[in-house]
Design a protein around this motif. Structure first.
Motif, PDB file in Angstrom:
ATOM      1  N   VAL A 112       8.860   7.514   4.961  1.00  0.00           N
ATOM      2  CA  VAL A 112       8.797   8.499   5.782  1.00  0.00           C
ATOM      3  C   VAL A 112       7.298   7.656   6.498  1.00  0.00           C
ATOM      4  CG1 VAL A 112       9.275  10.343   4.933  1.00  0.00           C
ATOM      5  CG2 VAL A 112       7.377   9.966   4.783  1.00  0.00           C
ATOM      6  N   ILE A 113       7.157   8.324   8.065  1.00  0.00           N
ATOM      7  CA  ILE A 113       6.171   7.780   9.347  1.00  0.00           C
ATOM      8  C   ILE A 113       5.659   9.565   9.456  1.00  0.00           C
ATOM      9  CG2 ILE A 113       5.277   7.044  11.201  1.00  0.00           C
ATOM     10  CD1 ILE A 113       7.934   5.087  11.003  1.00  0.00           C
ATOM     11  N   ALA A 114       4.665   9.713   9.234  1.00  0.00           N
ATOM     12  CA  ALA A 114       4.246  11.043   9.689  1.00  0.00           C
ATOM     13  C   ALA A 114       3.122  11.077  10.670  1.00  0.00           C
ATOM     14  CB  ALA A 114       4.379  11.750   8.561  1.00  0.00           C
ATOM     15  N   ALA A 115       3.103  11.985  11.990  1.00  0.00           N
ATOM     16  CA  ALA A 115       1.176  12.584  12.642  1.00  0.00           C
ATOM     17  C   ALA A 115       0.220  12.921  11.258  1.00  0.00           C
ATOM     18  CB  ALA A 115       1.771  12.958  13.667  1.00  0.00           C
ATOM     19  N   LEU A 116      -0.253  12.596  11.670  1.00  0.00           N
ATOM     20  CA  LEU A 116      -1.761  12.848  10.473  1.00  0.00           C
ATOM     21  C   LEU A 116      -2.041  14.544  12.342  1.00  0.00           C
ATOM     22  CD1 LEU A 116      -4.277   9.832  10.185  1.00  0.00           C
ATOM     23  CD2 LEU A 116      -2.597  11.080   9.080  1.00  0.00           C
ATOM     24  N   THR A 117      -2.620  15.642  10.435  1.00  0.00           N
ATOM     25  CA  THR A 117      -3.103  16.524  11.185  1.00  0.00           C
ATOM     26  C   THR A 117      -4.124  17.114  12.092  1.00  0.00           C
ATOM     27  OG1 THR A 117      -3.535  17.415   9.384  1.00  0.00           O
ATOM     28  CG2 THR A 117      -0.677  17.553   9.180  1.00  0.00           C
ATOM     29  N   ALA A 118      -5.346  16.427  11.551  1.00  0.00           N
ATOM     30  CA  ALA A 118      -5.890  16.405  12.609  1.00  0.00           C
ATOM     31  C   ALA A 118      -6.452  15.165  13.119  1.00  0.00           C
ATOM     32  CB  ALA A 118      -7.113  16.152  11.508  1.00  0.00           C
ATOM     33  N   SER A 125       0.519  -1.105  -0.308  1.00  0.00           N
ATOM     34  CA  SER A 125      -0.255  -0.350  -0.125  1.00  0.00           C
ATOM     35  C   SER A 125       0.759   0.908   0.252  1.00  0.00           C
ATOM     36  CB  SER A 125      -0.418   0.070   1.180  1.00  0.00           C
ATOM     37  OG  SER A 125      -1.912  -1.145   1.078  1.00  0.00           O
ATOM     38  N   GLN A 126       0.707   2.122  -0.763  1.00  0.00           N
ATOM     39  CA  GLN A 126       1.196   3.822  -0.496  1.00  0.00           C
ATOM     40  C   GLN A 126       0.801   3.976   0.400  1.00  0.00           C
ATOM     41  OE1 GLN A 126       3.341   4.845  -2.770  1.00  0.00           O
ATOM     42  NE2 GLN A 126       2.635   3.319  -4.316  1.00  0.00           N
ATOM     43  N   ILE A 127       0.063   3.753   0.945  1.00  0.00           N
ATOM     44  CA  ILE A 127      -0.370   5.254   2.724  1.00  0.00           C
ATOM     45  C   ILE A 127      -1.053   3.490   3.623  1.00  0.00           C
ATOM     46  CG2 ILE A 127      -1.687   6.607   3.428  1.00  0.00           C
ATOM     47  CD1 ILE A 127      -1.587   8.125   1.319  1.00  0.00           C
ATOM     48  N   VAL A 128      -0.384   3.449   4.818  1.00  0.00           N
ATOM     49  CA  VAL A 128      -1.107   2.568   5.912  1.00  0.00           C
ATOM     50  C   VAL A 128      -1.591   4.236   6.848  1.00  0.00           C
ATOM     51  CG1 VAL A 128      -1.464   0.612   7.005  1.00  0.00           C
ATOM     52  CG2 VAL A 128      -0.362   0.793   4.783  1.00  0.00           C
ATOM     53  N   ILE A 129      -2.793   3.652   7.092  1.00  0.00           N
ATOM     54  CA  ILE A 129      -3.220   5.057   8.023  1.00  0.00           C
ATOM     55  C   ILE A 129      -3.343   3.792   9.815  1.00  0.00           C
ATOM     56  CG2 ILE A 129      -4.813   7.039   8.838  1.00  0.00           C
ATOM     57  CD1 ILE A 129      -4.571   7.735   5.800  1.00  0.00           C
ATOM     58  N   HIS A 130      -2.647   4.171  10.737  1.00  0.00           N
ATOM     59  CA  HIS A 130      -3.494   3.699  11.979  1.00  0.00           C
ATOM     60  C   HIS A 130      -2.947   4.324  13.025  1.00  0.00           C
ATOM     61  CE1 HIS A 130      -2.481   0.439  15.484  1.00  0.00           C
ATOM     62  NE2 HIS A 130      -3.937  -0.165  14.954  1.00  0.00           N
ATOM     63  N   GLN A 131      -4.200   4.870  14.125  1.00  0.00           N
ATOM     64  CA  GLN A 131      -3.860   5.747  15.104  1.00  0.00           C
ATOM     65  C   GLN A 131      -3.168   6.719  15.195  1.00  0.00           C
ATOM     66  OE1 GLN A 131      -1.927   2.996  18.344  1.00  0.00           O
ATOM     67  NE2 GLN A 131      -3.978   1.538  18.330  1.00  0.00           N
ATOM     68  N   HIS A 132      -3.868   7.456  13.764  1.00  0.00           N
ATOM     69  CA  HIS A 132      -2.972   8.699  13.400  1.00  0.00           C
ATOM     70  C   HIS A 132      -1.802   8.904  13.262  1.00  0.00           C
ATOM     71  CE1 HIS A 132      -7.147  10.200  15.715  1.00  0.00           C
ATOM     72  NE2 HIS A 132      -7.017   9.901  16.776  1.00  0.00           N
ATOM     73  N   THR A 133      -0.996   7.677  12.439  1.00  0.00           N
ATOM     74  CA  THR A 133       0.083   7.957  11.937  1.00  0.00           C
ATOM     75  C   THR A 133       0.083   7.792  10.785  1.00  0.00           C
ATOM     76  OG1 THR A 133       0.764   7.719  14.221  1.00  0.00           O
ATOM     77  CG2 THR A 133       2.421   7.017  12.368  1.00  0.00           C
ATOM     78  N   ALA A 134       0.698   7.945   9.424  1.00  0.00           N
ATOM     79  CA  ALA A 134       0.734   8.005   7.759  1.00  0.00           C
ATOM     80  C   ALA A 134       1.789   7.404   8.165  1.00  0.00           C
ATOM     81  CB  ALA A 134      -0.051   8.717   7.682  1.00  0.00           C
ATOM     82  N   TYR A 135       1.697   5.965   7.456  1.00  0.00           N
ATOM     83  CA  TYR A 135       3.083   5.403   6.914  1.00  0.00           C
ATOM     84  C   TYR A 135       3.707   5.077   5.935  1.00  0.00           C
ATOM     85  CZ  TYR A 135       2.739   3.894  11.483  1.00  0.00           C
ATOM     86  OH  TYR A 135       2.199   3.666  13.408  1.00  0.00           O
ATOM     87  N   LEU A 136       4.292   5.285   4.745  1.00  0.00           N
ATOM     88  CA  LEU A 136       4.572   6.112   3.885  1.00  0.00           C
ATOM     89  C   LEU A 136       5.037   4.479   2.926  1.00  0.00           C
ATOM     90  CD1 LEU A 136       3.274   8.411   3.995  1.00  0.00           C
ATOM     91  CD2 LEU A 136       4.582   9.731   2.218  1.00  0.00           C
ATOM     92  N   ALA A 137       4.841   4.036   1.648  1.00  0.00           N
ATOM     93  CA  ALA A 137       5.378   3.112   1.832  1.00  0.00           C
ATOM     94  C   ALA A 137       7.114   3.797   0.775  1.00  0.00           C
ATOM     95  CB  ALA A 137       5.324   2.232   0.161  1.00  0.00           C
TER      96      ALA A 137
END
Length: 117
Positions: free
Chosen positions: A111-117, A15-27
């Motif tokens: 990269v791994i990033a926190a969601l903004t919302a 998956s290009q993006i996986v979102i879990h618990q307000h965190t985005a994990y990019l491939a």
């Protein structure tokens, strides 16, 4: 209780993006540019990351972690210049040399990033 896992841009392999618990994990992102130097490929990859993070509901200012693979460590300084032009005030990423899946790949960034919302 488990939280939902959301997968975006999914293929049979990843998956290009996986979102879990307000965190985005990019491939890991690579450039498809066959011509150009590390600066060109890095800018291309950073643009892809910007777009994917926006899709996920985040942005580069919310990075938690970054891993960079370079085909040749001789590109390290130029990559750092491209990184600094793309993002200021965020800690240095981890960067290592590694063989790439295709000959024209000079850089891959995850990269791994926190969601903004």
């Amino acid at each position: 209780m488990t939280s939902a896992i959301q997968r975006l841009g999914t293929t049979p392999r990843f998956s290009q993006i996986v979102i879990h618990q307000h965190t985005a994990y990019l491939a890991g992102q690579v450039s498809q540019l066959i011509e150009g130097d590390i600066s060109d490929q890095a800018q291309d990859v950073f643009g892809k990351i910007d777009a994917l993070l926006a899709t996920a509901g985040s942005d580069k200012n919310h990075l938690l972690s970054a891993q960079i693979w370079l085909a040749d460590m001789a590109d390290y300084e130029a990559m750092n210049q491209a990184w600094d032009a793309w993002l200021t005030g965020v800690g240095a990423p981890v960067c290592v040399q590694s063989p790439m899946a295709k000959k024209h790949y000079r850089i891959e960034v995850l990269v791994i990033a926190a969601l903004t919302a």
